[in-house]
Enzyme design. Structure first.
Site, PDB file in Angstrom:
ATOM      1  N   TYR A 296       0.832  -1.201   0.000  1.00 23.67           N
ATOM      2  CA  TYR A 296       0.000   0.000   0.000  1.00 23.67           C
ATOM      3  C   TYR A 296       0.868   1.252   0.000  1.00 23.67           C
ATOM      4  CZ  TYR A 296      -3.191   3.637   1.557  1.00 23.67           C
ATOM      5  OH  TYR A 296      -3.908   4.810   1.650  1.00 23.67           O
TER       6      TYR A 296
ATOM      7  N   LYS B 298       1.046   4.131  -3.013  1.00 22.81           N
ATOM      8  CA  LYS B 298       0.751   5.553  -2.824  1.00 22.81           C
ATOM      9  C   LYS B 298       1.977   6.425  -3.098  1.00 22.81           C
ATOM     10  CE  LYS B 298      -3.614   5.367  -1.903  1.00 22.81           C
ATOM     11  NZ  LYS B 298      -4.584   5.964  -2.834  1.00 22.81           N
TER      12      LYS B 298
END
Length: 253
Positions: free
Chosen positions: A159, A163
């Site tokens: 994750y 990002k």
């Protein structure tokens, strides 16, 4: 409070079926926009559309941001309904369902699906709707990043990596789309607490992050919407290629 320069704009929000995505939809409808609430969960998007009212309008659209043909489908829908797209909020992401684990234990299939949604998805969608953005008098894209990148949060490296890629993609998109007058910025939230259950933050971690903030309260989805409205509005007409942290003072750039 509604924001000037948004009335009548056509805005698409991905991941609009719950949490922060639904809050973006409500804010843009309150500001008088025509909103396309897009989500993989079509029933959830329909529920948001059915329960949102205001000066603007909202319609639900079921699609998969990680699928190129699905992205082209939403582009065709917006084209037939509106002929242009003034604003896009790339909010769809896999996060709340992640089970925290060391990076060496992340299954390859989980890595691939998360990257397809979180990182490839915004690229696919902006590419699919580019002609619609160019058709708008002033167009703005808001990519939703995360301040987990600056925090170096452990337990969900895929994750954080996705990002970090979104942040970098914003810089390049802003450069490449500037010649068309299309602006691209990143809204980078810190921890935000919604109605969605999260397996990514324990109660102890939540308290530790609250204690580290300058503002002594947790963030809710509405704390993100004012900045998103500003970045889509004409009030930010000379703002592009920037990253805006909204984290209560938890981390600093």
């Amino acid at each position: 409070m509604s924001r000037a320069g948004l009335q009548g704009k056509v805005v698409a929000v991905t991941g609009a079926g719950q949490g922060i995505g639904a809050a973006y939809v409500r804010r843009f409808v309150a500001d008088g926009c025509h909103v396309v609430a897009a989500d993989l969960n079509g029933a959830a998007a329909q529920e948001v559309a059915a329960t949102t009212s205001g000066p603007g309008t909202v319609e639900a659209f079921e699609f998969d941001v990680a699928d190129a043909s699905s992205c082209r489908g939403i582009a065709r829908h917006v084209d037939s309904s509106h002929g242009r797209l003034d604003g896009l909020v790339n909010n769809a992401a896999i996060f709340s369902t992640i089970a925290m684990k060391p990076f060496w234990e992340i299954p390859e299939l989980e890595w691939d699906r998360l990257m397809a949604v979180n990182l490839k998805g915004p690229w696919l969608l902006v590419s699919a709707v580019l002609d619609l953005l160019r058709a708008a008098p002033t167009a703005s894209v808001v990519n939703v990043g995360s301040d987990a990148v600056q925090m170096g949060r452990s337990g969900y490296l895929h994750y954080v990596a996705s990002k970090g890629g979104v942040h970098g993609m914003t810089f390049s998109m802003a450069r490449e789309l500037g010649e068309f007058g299309i602006r691209v910025n990143t809204l980078s939230p810190g921890p935000v607490y919604t109605e969605v259950d999260r397996g990514t933050v324990s109660p102890e971690q939540k308290q530790a992050m609250l204690a580290a903030q300058a503002l002594d309260r947790p963030a809710g989805p509405d704390d993100m919407t004012a900045l998103a409205a500003f970045l889509i509005s004409d009030e930010s007409a000379y703002v592009t290629g920037q990253t805006y942290s909204v984290n209560g003072g938890l981390v600093h750039r």
